[in-house]
Enzyme design. Sequence first.
Site, PDB file in Angstrom:
ATOM      1  N   ARG A 141       0.846  -1.195   0.000  1.00 35.37           N
ATOM      2  CA  ARG A 141       0.000   0.000   0.000  1.00 35.37           C
ATOM      3  C   ARG A 141       0.876   1.238   0.000  1.00 35.37           C
ATOM      4  O   ARG A 141       1.773   1.368   0.839  1.00 35.37           O
ATOM      5  CB  ARG A 141      -0.899  -0.029   1.240  1.00 35.37           C
ATOM      6  CG  ARG A 141      -1.875   1.110   1.310  1.00 35.37           C
ATOM      7  CD  ARG A 141      -2.974   0.855   2.327  1.00 35.37           C
ATOM      8  NE  ARG A 141      -3.863  -0.229   1.907  1.00 35.37           N
ATOM      9  CZ  ARG A 141      -5.130  -0.367   2.328  1.00 35.37           C
ATOM     10  NH1 ARG A 141      -5.634   0.484   3.190  1.00 35.37           N
ATOM     11  NH2 ARG A 141      -5.865  -1.377   1.900  1.00 35.37           N
ATOM     12  N   LYS A 187       1.898  -7.482   5.123  1.00 36.24           N
ATOM     13  CA  LYS A 187       1.533  -6.286   4.352  1.00 36.24           C
ATOM     14  C   LYS A 187       2.722  -5.343   4.323  1.00 36.24           C
ATOM     15  O   LYS A 187       3.515  -5.305   5.264  1.00 36.24           O
ATOM     16  CB  LYS A 187       0.355  -5.559   5.023  1.00 36.24           C
ATOM     17  CG  LYS A 187      -0.456  -4.688   4.070  1.00 36.24           C
ATOM     18  CD  LYS A 187      -1.580  -5.487   3.414  1.00 36.24           C
ATOM     19  CE  LYS A 187      -2.462  -4.634   2.529  1.00 36.24           C
ATOM     20  NZ  LYS A 187      -3.650  -5.403   2.066  1.00 36.24           N
ATOM     21  N   GLY A 246     -12.262   3.201  -7.328  1.00 35.80           N
ATOM     22  CA  GLY A 246     -10.867   2.971  -7.732  1.00 35.80           C
ATOM     23  C   GLY A 246     -10.784   1.749  -8.623  1.00 35.80           C
ATOM     24  O   GLY A 246     -11.725   1.429  -9.338  1.00 35.80           O
ATOM     25  N   GLY A 289     -13.411  -0.906  -7.300  1.00 33.53           N
ATOM     26  CA  GLY A 289     -14.745  -0.299  -7.340  1.00 33.53           C
ATOM     27  C   GLY A 289     -15.200  -0.021  -8.769  1.00 33.53           C
ATOM     28  O   GLY A 289     -16.374  -0.188  -9.098  1.00 33.53           O
ATOM     29  N   ARG A 308     -17.495  11.259 -11.494  1.00 35.45           N
ATOM     30  CA  ARG A 308     -18.904  11.240 -11.883  1.00 35.45           C
ATOM     31  C   ARG A 308     -19.099  10.801 -13.327  1.00 35.45           C
ATOM     32  O   ARG A 308     -20.134  10.244 -13.660  1.00 35.45           O
ATOM     33  CB  ARG A 308     -19.574  12.587 -11.593  1.00 35.45           C
ATOM     34  CG  ARG A 308     -19.121  13.739 -12.442  1.00 35.45           C
ATOM     35  CD  ARG A 308     -19.771  15.021 -11.961  1.00 35.45           C
ATOM     36  NE  ARG A 308     -19.139  15.514 -10.728  1.00 35.45           N
ATOM     37  CZ  ARG A 308     -19.767  16.248  -9.808  1.00 35.45           C
ATOM     38  NH1 ARG A 308     -21.028  16.558  -9.952  1.00 35.45           N
ATOM     39  NH2 ARG A 308     -19.120  16.674  -8.754  1.00 35.45           N
TER      40      ARG A 308
HETATM   41  N1  PHE Z   1      -4.267  -6.261  -1.995  1.00 33.93           N
HETATM   42  C1  PHE Z   1      -4.641  -7.638  -1.887  1.00 33.93           C
HETATM   43  C2  PHE Z   1      -5.522  -7.869  -0.691  1.00 33.93           C
HETATM   44  O1  PHE Z   1      -5.728  -7.013   0.152  1.00 33.93           O
HETATM   45  C3  PHE Z   1      -3.425  -8.464  -1.667  1.00 33.93           C
HETATM   46  C4  PHE Z   1      -2.859  -9.245  -2.774  1.00 33.93           C
HETATM   47  C5  PHE Z   1      -1.764  -9.952  -2.460  1.00 33.93           C
HETATM   48  C6  PHE Z   1      -3.380  -9.329  -4.021  1.00 33.93           C
HETATM   49  C7  PHE Z   1      -1.155 -10.767  -3.369  1.00 33.93           C
HETATM   50  C8  PHE Z   1      -2.801 -10.124  -4.955  1.00 33.93           C
HETATM   51  C9  PHE Z   1      -1.683 -10.837  -4.617  1.00 33.93           C
HETATM   52  O2  PHE Z   1      -6.070  -8.931  -0.551  1.00 33.93           O
END
Ligand code: PHE
Length: 334
Positions: free
Chosen positions: A35, A71, A174, A177, A200
Amino acid sequence: MEHELVLTQRGRRSGLPITVAVHSTARGPAAGGCRVTHYPQWRDGVADALRLSAAMTGKCAIAGLPLGGGKTVVAVPPGHTVDRRALLLDVGDTIAVLDGRYATGPDVGTGPDDMAVIAERTTHVFCRPASAGGSGDSSGHTATGVLAALRAVCEHRFGSADLAGRRVAILGLGRVGGHLLRLLATEKAQLLAADVEDRRALAAAHGATWVSPQDALSADVDVLVPAALGGLLTPHTVAGLRCAAIAGPANNQLDAPATAGLLHERGILWAPDVVVSAGGLIHATAVELLHETPAQVDARLHGIGATLAAILRTAAAGGLTPAAVVDRLIARPD
Ligand code: PHE
């Protein structure tokens, strides 16, 4: 300390604070996205990494994957312009330190092209573009899983899995979404859409009514679909909800575990996000790690609906919240 390992370091090139949190490797190496977003303080990014990595442990367990939860969070200071390549190489170096105990993937603020850059510094990366040997963009698969979950929710709550004519509010347009908007429009759902950014035109292109995020949150709809950042369900916002059910891909939708009880008391069916949002992770790991056939991968993705249906039935039969059932499953997945 609940987490196995937390590593925070200042990127050598970017100067930005990068945190990799490994919550658990009990089921296998940890997986979880990277992230990149704004936080007031770098410590807020660390705190978010702790919460998000714990959720990934649950997501992997419920999905039946041989993986644990982790993460990466890069906390970008407000107003800071990012040298993206420098930042991603720094992320790769940080992940490389963990030597396979954690593999990353896309998340809020990152996509397949970013994964290819991270992969210049570590092999522990999912979802590089297909041209670079990865399984590509996971957001469409996350949306497919959410659609399966929405059918299960509607079947349970309204007695029909058909989404045609269902009033649905999507909060966040995003990557995921946006796909959901398109899928739900195809299903002929009656749509409201909101985002903090002006999207929009996208909403209008799919026949959705554009509303403010506040109005989406309190809309009188059948299902609210949180598809943006977490923490939106709080004692305050729950008091103002007028939806019958909530199911969406946003991670960590509850501000605190007790909020699941408040939703239950209000008669609002909340589908736990660790179940609903697993499609991207399931697709990427089934393809890149388990080397499954397209048919097997597809069955896994649609299995999100069956998994959720079983959880909702167990909850209803036992007078429990779906969240409580999920917590039990995570503690004893098999
Ligand atoms: N962002 C994804 C989630 O929250 C994590 C993810 C990890 C997606 C590995 C693909 C591969 O679940």
